[in-house]
Design an enzyme around this catalytic site. Structure first.
Site, PDB file in Angstrom:
ATOM      1  N   THR A 121       0.866  -1.194   0.000  1.00 35.40           N
ATOM      2  CA  THR A 121       0.000   0.000   0.000  1.00 35.40           C
ATOM      3  C   THR A 121       0.896   1.235   0.000  1.00 35.40           C
ATOM      4  OG1 THR A 121      -1.670  -1.229   1.217  1.00 35.40           O
ATOM      5  CG2 THR A 121      -1.830   1.179   1.286  1.00 35.40           C
ATOM      6  N   PHE A 150      -6.397  -6.082  -1.439  1.00 36.19           N
ATOM      7  CA  PHE A 150      -7.547  -5.774  -0.580  1.00 36.19           C
ATOM      8  C   PHE A 150      -7.881  -6.921   0.373  1.00 36.19           C
ATOM      9  CE2 PHE A 150      -7.942  -3.076  -4.316  1.00 36.19           C
ATOM     10  CZ  PHE A 150      -8.267  -1.841  -3.765  1.00 36.19           C
ATOM     11  N   LYS A 152      -8.313  -9.453   3.514  1.00 34.56           N
ATOM     12  CA  LYS A 152      -8.514  -9.252   4.949  1.00 34.56           C
ATOM     13  C   LYS A 152      -7.752 -10.336   5.702  1.00 34.56           C
ATOM     14  CE  LYS A 152     -13.049  -9.916   4.806  1.00 34.56           C
ATOM     15  NZ  LYS A 152     -13.365 -10.010   3.381  1.00 34.56           N
ATOM     16  N   LYS A 205      -6.792   2.142  -2.892  1.00 32.44           N
ATOM     17  CA  LYS A 205      -6.512   1.331  -1.705  1.00 32.44           C
ATOM     18  C   LYS A 205      -6.680   2.155  -0.420  1.00 32.44           C
ATOM     19  CE  LYS A 205      -5.112  -1.703   1.119  1.00 32.44           C
ATOM     20  NZ  LYS A 205      -5.932  -2.841   1.498  1.00 32.44           N
ATOM     21  N   PHE A 250     -19.557  -3.857   8.256  1.00 30.89           N
ATOM     22  CA  PHE A 250     -18.742  -2.851   8.946  1.00 30.89           C
ATOM     23  C   PHE A 250     -19.578  -1.848   9.726  1.00 30.89           C
ATOM     24  CE2 PHE A 250     -14.160  -2.802   8.568  1.00 30.89           C
ATOM     25  CZ  PHE A 250     -13.978  -3.977   7.872  1.00 30.89           C
ATOM     26  N   CYS A 261      -3.073  -2.086   9.147  1.00 32.66           N
ATOM     27  CA  CYS A 261      -3.457  -1.293   7.972  1.00 32.66           C
ATOM     28  C   CYS A 261      -4.269  -0.042   8.275  1.00 32.66           C
ATOM     29  CB  CYS A 261      -4.208  -2.187   6.987  1.00 32.66           C
ATOM     30  SG  CYS A 261      -3.139  -3.450   6.286  1.00 32.66           S
ATOM     31  N   LYS A 321      -8.166  -8.787  15.555  1.00 33.28           N
ATOM     32  CA  LYS A 321      -9.418  -9.334  15.054  1.00 33.28           C
ATOM     33  C   LYS A 321      -9.315 -10.855  15.091  1.00 33.28           C
ATOM     34  CE  LYS A 321      -9.549  -8.856  10.193  1.00 33.28           C
ATOM     35  NZ  LYS A 321      -9.662  -8.856   8.951  1.00 33.28           N
ATOM     36  N   ARG A 328      -0.733  -5.987  16.049  1.00 31.43           N
ATOM     37  CA  ARG A 328      -0.326  -4.609  15.759  1.00 31.43           C
ATOM     38  C   ARG A 328      -1.518  -3.672  15.964  1.00 31.43           C
ATOM     39  NH1 ARG A 328       2.846  -5.726  10.109  1.00 31.43           N
ATOM     40  NH2 ARG A 328       1.154  -7.228   9.872  1.00 31.43           N
TER      41      ARG A 328
HETATM   42  N1  LIG Z   1      -1.694  -7.101   6.279  1.00 33.25           N
HETATM   43  C1  LIG Z   1      -2.727  -6.871   5.503  1.00 33.25           C
HETATM   44  O1  LIG Z   1      -3.843  -7.328   5.769  1.00 33.25           O
HETATM   45  C2  LIG Z   1      -2.579  -6.053   4.254  1.00 33.25           C
HETATM   46  C3  LIG Z   1      -3.646  -6.012   3.345  1.00 33.25           C
HETATM   47  C4  LIG Z   1      -3.499  -5.266   2.188  1.00 33.25           C
HETATM   48  C5  LIG Z   1      -2.339  -4.547   1.962  1.00 33.25           C
HETATM   49  N2  LIG Z   1      -1.326  -4.565   2.887  1.00 33.25           N
HETATM   50  C6  LIG Z   1      -0.105  -3.817   2.575  1.00 33.25           C
HETATM   51  O2  LIG Z   1       0.848  -4.722   2.038  1.00 33.25           O
HETATM   52  C7  LIG Z   1       2.174  -4.380   2.446  1.00 33.25           C
HETATM   53  C8  LIG Z   1       2.804  -5.543   3.192  1.00 33.25           C
HETATM   54  O3  LIG Z   1       2.023  -5.772   4.343  1.00 33.25           O
HETATM   55  P1  LIG Z   1       2.222  -7.074   5.249  1.00 33.25           P
HETATM   56  O4  LIG Z   1       1.186  -7.012   6.332  1.00 33.25           O
HETATM   57  O5  LIG Z   1       2.310  -8.275   4.378  1.00 33.25           O
HETATM   58  O6  LIG Z   1       3.667  -6.730   5.853  1.00 33.25           O
HETATM   59  P2  LIG Z   1       4.567  -7.598   6.844  1.00 33.25           P
HETATM   60  O7  LIG Z   1       5.213  -6.623   7.745  1.00 33.25           O
HETATM   61  O8  LIG Z   1       3.757  -8.721   7.414  1.00 33.25           O
HETATM   62  O9  LIG Z   1       5.662  -8.251   5.873  1.00 33.25           O
HETATM   63  C9  LIG Z   1       6.599  -7.539   5.148  1.00 33.25           C
HETATM   64  C10 LIG Z   1       7.745  -8.478   4.818  1.00 33.25           C
HETATM   65  O10 LIG Z   1       8.670  -7.814   3.954  1.00 33.25           O
HETATM   66  C11 LIG Z   1       9.982  -8.217   4.293  1.00 33.25           C
HETATM   67  N3  LIG Z   1      10.969  -7.272   3.775  1.00 33.25           N
HETATM   68  C12 LIG Z   1      11.255  -6.017   4.189  1.00 33.25           C
HETATM   69  N4  LIG Z   1      12.239  -5.480   3.425  1.00 33.25           N
HETATM   70  C13 LIG Z   1      12.553  -6.414   2.500  1.00 33.25           C
HETATM   71  C14 LIG Z   1      13.485  -6.445   1.423  1.00 33.25           C
HETATM   72  N5  LIG Z   1      14.259  -5.399   1.161  1.00 33.25           N
HETATM   73  N6  LIG Z   1      13.541  -7.553   0.676  1.00 33.25           N
HETATM   74  C15 LIG Z   1      12.753  -8.618   0.949  1.00 33.25           C
HETATM   75  N7  LIG Z   1      11.856  -8.636   1.951  1.00 33.25           N
HETATM   76  C16 LIG Z   1      11.762  -7.551   2.721  1.00 33.25           C
HETATM   77  C17 LIG Z   1       9.945  -8.300   5.806  1.00 33.25           C
HETATM   78  O11 LIG Z   1      10.996  -9.108   6.315  1.00 33.25           O
HETATM   79  C18 LIG Z   1       8.553  -8.934   6.014  1.00 33.25           C
HETATM   80  O12 LIG Z   1       8.635 -10.344   6.044  1.00 33.25           O
HETATM   81  C19 LIG Z   1       2.014  -3.104   3.265  1.00 33.25           C
HETATM   82  O13 LIG Z   1       2.168  -2.004   2.431  1.00 33.25           O
HETATM   83  C20 LIG Z   1       0.579  -3.189   3.776  1.00 33.25           C
HETATM   84  O14 LIG Z   1       0.035  -1.919   4.049  1.00 33.25           O
HETATM   85  C21 LIG Z   1      -1.419  -5.330   4.007  1.00 33.25           C
END
Ligand SMILES: NC(=O)c1ccc[n+]([C@@H]2O[C@H](COP(=O)([O-])OP(=O)(O)OC[C@H]3O[C@@H](n4cnc5c(N)ncnc54)[C@H](O)[C@@H]3O)[C@@H](O)[C@H]2O)c1
Length: 432
Positions: A121, A150, A152, A205, A250, A261, A321, A328
């Protein structure tokens, strides 16, 4: 298709596994060596229903592999997904350092045309920044695509496999065709693939998360007013949710939103609006309502129970949730901190999040292995996460375990009438 997915968090790991499941050859890359070693053994670094089975099956069938070596994964791939974290920076903006670092590393490893897809994002303009970074490092041709995710947490695989829609920001035909081919298996049931410019995809997003956070804060305020005027928020929710313009999702009041997020995306959206001299007033309110809401269950407990020093409080639910172990920004965190600070003895249970909670609270609280164990000698129970297994408990057993039958229900799992029948003193959200 041959894919590399960089970042094996909630998004990268789920996306990688689901793309493999639909027949692609996927290599997932992460800098976290321990995580990659765990994944190679078929063990999951996070709890997400169905994920382990999916990962293992695709590993066995040799469509899914894990590595810390980005360069080889990039060389072998036609499409590279960037799915690393975009945490909140000090000023509230999304910190792009991981995204841009990956873009740089990908560019250095390129050996021909690649589609570089931003799945993290990211604020509007990031695809431009990624393009600039890549262009500086390589002479190979490439396309940058924005493909926000998107899903969840707790239903991530279902959401990825059967999305409501797929959003693709792509500004050239070659990349557009590749992305359409890649997503075709996930949209057979008719979900639309929406192709648009990168700026709109990036903004979509944030707008989606900001809208959802707004609904939550709105309903929390409605609930607070219900308490003051003697209305029942459940009835109000049903009445407004049946309006097709509003819809039923919601609209549940509670203890405030959390997770990785909503809080950071609301902040980031306010921030990139204000960078353009726009004051996003609604989001400011959404955020401050949420902060306040996270303190309300504690305030109720203090008011009803008197001084909390020496009291034993059971907590059901720690994750932000159900069906995840993610804590977090979880509402349980400020609640437990306030209880501990007030001198209460906290006995907490969560079906999945206890190991994560131990990293936060250490030995300042105790953790039980069943929901009932948390109730032993408790002066009150606070329900913070709506795990399904809390919905139909054995009330008689609860009463015998607790010192006093008092429930503070932050998720409105039960009705006041039901609780009266079960002889509990019951406090919930938005119902008197
Ligand atoms: N968690 C959700 O439900 C969700 C949903 C939609 C979008 N997003 C977005 O997606 C993105 C990722 O979210 P997430 O929850 O999966 O994050 P997360 O923190 O769970 O995972 C991120 C991963 O990236 C790795 N990383 C960091 N730097 C790196 C690099 N240089 N090379 C390789 N790996 C690297 C970290 O070690 C980690 O394992 C964010 O922008 C978030 O806002 C998250």
């Amino acid at each position: 298709m041959k894919l590399a997915v960089v970042g094996t968090g909630y998004v990268g790991l789920v996306a990688g596994a689901c793309f493999a499941e639909s027949g692609n050859d996927v290599v997932c890359v992460d800098t976290n060596d321990a995580k990659i070693r765990l994944l190679r053994r078929g063990k999951m670094p996070i709890y997400e229903p169905g994920l382990e089975e999916l990962v293992r099956r695709n590993m066995t069938e040799q469509r899914l592999a894990f590595t810390t070596t980005l360069a080889k994964a990039v060389r072998d791939a036609q499409v590279i997904f960037i799915a690393v974290g975009t945490p909140q920076g000090e000023d509230g903006s999304a910190d792009l350092k991981y995204v841009l670092q990956v873009a740089r590393d990908v560019a250095k490893a390129m050996n021909g045309y690649k589609v570089i897809v931003d799945k993290s994002t990211v604020p509007v303009g990031t695809s431009e920044k990624v393009r600039d970074v890549v262009r500086k490092e390589t002479t190979h041709p490439f396309s940058v695509v924005s493909n926000p995710e998107f899903l969840k947490q707790g239903a991530a695989i279902e959401d990825f496999m059967k999305p409501d829609r797929v959003v693709i920001g792509a500004e050239d035909e070659r990349a557009r065709a590749i992305m359409l081919e890649l997503y075709e298996p996930f949209t057979r049931t008719g979900a639309p693939i929406m192709v648009m410019d990168c700026a709109s995809a990036e903004l979509a997003k944030y707008a989606a998360n900001a809208m959802l956070a707004t609904r939550i804060s709105f309903m929390n305020e409605v609930a607070n007013v219900c308490e003051l005027v003697g209305a029942d928020v459940d009835q109000v929710r049903r009445a407004i949710g049946s309006d097709r313009r509003i819809g039923t999702s919601f609209l549940f009041p509670g203890v405030g939103y959390g997770g990785s997020c909503f809080p950071k995306d609301v902040q980031a959206m306010m921030r990139f609006a204000s960078d353009k001299k726009y004051d996003f007033k609604i989001l400011n309110a959404v955020e401050s309502v949420n902060k306040l809401q996270k303190t309300r269950l504690f305030a109720k407990m203090k008011k009803q129970l008197g001084p909390l020093k020496g009291k034993t409080i059971a907590i059901w639910g720690l994750a932000f949730k159900p069906r995840t172990d993610d804590m977090r920004e979880a509402p349980a965190v400020p609640l437990i901190e306030a209880l501990v600070e007030a001198g209460a003895k906290v006995q907490a249970f969560d079906p999945e999040a206890a190991p994560v909670a131990k990293g936060i609270f250490g030995s300042s609280i105790s953790y039980t292995t069943t929901a009932y164990d948390a109730l032993k000698g408790a002066d009150a129970l606070a329900i913070v996460t709506e795990w399904n297994e809390f919905r139909t408990p054995d009330f008689e057993r609860m009463r015998t375990l607790m010192r006093s039958p008092v429930i503070f229900d932050g998720r409105n799992l039960f009705t006041p009438e039901q609780m009266k029948q079960q002889e509990f003193t019951y406090h919930s959200i938005g119902r008197s």
